[in-house]
Write a protein that holds these residues in place. Structure first.
Motif, PDB file in Angstrom:
ATOM      1  N   LYS A  79      55.075  45.504  43.823  1.00 28.38           N
ATOM      2  CA  LYS A  79      54.046  44.554  43.385  1.00 28.38           C
ATOM      3  C   LYS A  79      53.581  44.873  41.963  1.00 28.38           C
ATOM      4  N   GLU A 111      54.056  42.294  38.733  1.00 34.25           N
ATOM      5  CA  GLU A 111      52.890  41.764  38.037  1.00 34.25           C
ATOM      6  C   GLU A 111      52.881  42.151  36.567  1.00 34.25           C
ATOM      7  N   GLY A 167      54.681  38.879  35.896  1.00 30.33           N
ATOM      8  CA  GLY A 167      53.584  38.081  36.422  1.00 30.33           C
ATOM      9  C   GLY A 167      52.702  37.399  35.414  1.00 30.33           C
ATOM     10  N   GLU A 209      54.064  31.633  44.054  1.00 32.93           N
ATOM     11  CA  GLU A 209      53.178  30.907  44.966  1.00 32.93           C
ATOM     12  C   GLU A 209      53.178  31.491  46.370  1.00 32.93           C
ATOM     13  N   GLU A 242      53.223  34.406  47.294  1.00 36.04           N
ATOM     14  CA  GLU A 242      52.369  35.593  47.358  1.00 36.04           C
ATOM     15  C   GLU A 242      50.976  35.299  46.802  1.00 36.04           C
ATOM     16  N   LYS A 243      50.685  34.010  46.591  1.00 35.15           N
ATOM     17  CA  LYS A 243      49.404  33.553  46.034  1.00 35.15           C
ATOM     18  C   LYS A 243      49.138  34.154  44.650  1.00 35.15           C
ATOM     19  N   TRP A 244      50.234  34.425  43.921  1.00 32.80           N
ATOM     20  CA  TRP A 244      50.080  34.994  42.585  1.00 32.80           C
ATOM     21  C   TRP A 244      50.204  33.894  41.529  1.00 32.80           C
ATOM     22  N   THR A 245      49.233  33.839  40.643  1.00 30.14           N
ATOM     23  CA  THR A 245      49.307  32.958  39.486  1.00 30.14           C
ATOM     24  C   THR A 245      49.373  33.836  38.244  1.00 30.14           C
ATOM     25  N   GLY A 302      46.408  36.083  37.881  1.00 30.14           N
ATOM     26  CA  GLY A 302      46.034  36.963  38.978  1.00 30.14           C
ATOM     27  C   GLY A 302      46.209  36.319  40.335  1.00 30.14           C
ATOM     28  N   THR A 303      45.809  37.040  41.360  1.00 32.85           N
ATOM     29  CA  THR A 303      45.917  36.533  42.727  1.00 32.85           C
ATOM     30  C   THR A 303      44.891  35.430  42.969  1.00 32.85           C
ATOM     31  N   HIS A 304      45.350  34.323  43.515  1.00 34.86           N
ATOM     32  CA  HIS A 304      44.448  33.209  43.829  1.00 34.86           C
ATOM     33  C   HIS A 304      43.700  33.543  45.114  1.00 34.86           C
ATOM     34  N   LYS A 305      42.432  33.865  44.966  1.00 34.42           N
ATOM     35  CA  LYS A 305      41.628  34.273  46.111  1.00 34.42           C
ATOM     36  C   LYS A 305      41.136  33.048  46.886  1.00 34.42           C
TER      37      LYS A 305
END
Length: 315
Positions: A171, A175, A179, A185, A187-190, A193-196
């Motif tokens: 990871k 990133e 990243g 998407e 892994e909810k990564w934009t 950063g991570t899309h919470k």
């Protein structure tokens, strides 16, 4: 009656293999350029010939090098000076944190990227100083001494503050190396950063606005929005992604994607992360596959014995 089954089996297998070769390996070879990995050796970059002094490197990086004007060093307690979308608006892309650069990136690449960023990243075709097209990362021209020694010192400092390569997780590798340009998407990564999962809708909207701003900036910088990599490992394959990371120009001459400069170990961890993202049940599926193969072998043995019993009087 003469047994013709083995001959028929050989003919069927032969033509099946020929058909497969023509449709898959041969067609792939013809339609796609074959790029051979150079094992992330970066032979085109000069080796560091000086012994670096990490203490002096820290002074240069914080002072004459002015690196902390753009880069954060979280491990040293130095935060980013701008938000990701503001940094992208200024530089085209958010500059990476330097905390673990010393272990994840090749030292020759780090030295060259300090002195000549566009050369190290192999995107000189995008930046022509004579035409006013300057690379967003300014070259380091030295602090008045031996520039090769100064660069070696700066690299030594980055190596001294980094974790060990064993502590770099897939990871972390993804990133840092990929990243900031590529979303993931699954892994909810934009790219910011991570899309919470925000509790308040307005917080989510604020995040989305920042994300849109970032994508607009990087699209203007790169010429197009870098693709989401969620399924790339399955659509392009491990070899393609690995060699593309190593040398993008070998695959797509003139591409705006820079050479990343990571080590072979870091590239393997990026691939591992993409495998997990593209197939969340990969490990379980491989374990089940072993049992399925055992079942097929046992079934084949019993089928063969049953066939011999039924047909023994006809052969």
């Amino acid at each position: 009656m003469k047994n013709k089954e083995p001959l028929i089996a050989v003919v069927v297998i032969f033509f099946s293999l020929v058909t497969y070769y023509l449709v898959e390996p041969y067609a792939h070879h013809v339609l796609h350029k074959e790029v051979i990995s150079k094992n992330f050796a970066y032979a085109d970059l000069p080796a560091i010939t000086k012994t670096g002094d990490a203490t002096r490197g820290q002074e240069l990086l914080m002072g004459a090098g002015a690196c902390v004007g753009c880069h954060s060093i979280e491990v040293a307690g130095i935060p980013a000076t701008m938000t990701p979308h503001d940094a992208a608006a200024a530089y085209g892309v958010n500059p990476p944190d330097l905390s673990n650069m010393g272990v994840m990136y090749d030292e020759k690449f780090l030295a060259d990227v300090i002195k000549n960023p566009s050369h190290a990243m192999m995107n000189e075709h995008m930046f022509d100083a004579e035409k006013g097209l300057m690379h967003p990362m300014p070259p380091f021209y030295g602090a008045g001494g031996d520039i090769d020694q100064e660069v070696a010192d700066m690299v030594a400092y980055m190596q001294s503050i980094s974790v060990t390569k064993e502590d770099v997780t897939p990871k972390m590798a993804y990133e840092n190396a990929c990243g900031r340009c590529h979303a993931l998407e699954y892994e909810k990564w934009t790219q910011i950063g991570t899309h919470k999962n925000f509790k308040d809708k307005k917080d989510d909207l604020a995040y989305q606005i920042d994300f849109i701003k970032y994508k607009e900036s990087i699209t203007g910088f790169m010429g197009k929005l870098p693709p989401d990599l969620s399924m790339y490992i399955r659509s392009r394959g491990e070899h393609f992604i690995s060699t593309f990371i190593e040398d993008p120009q070998a695959h797509l001459p003139g591409t705006s994607m820079p050479r990343v400069g990571v080590t072979a170990d870091t590239a393997e961890k990026v691939i591992e992360y993409l495998k997990d993202a593209g197939d969340t049940k990969r490990v379980e599926r491989e374990e089940i596959g072993q049992y399925v193969m055992i079942y097929i072998v046992i079934f084949a043995i019993f089928a063969f014995l049953w066939k011999r019993q039924v047909w023994k009087e006809l052969h």
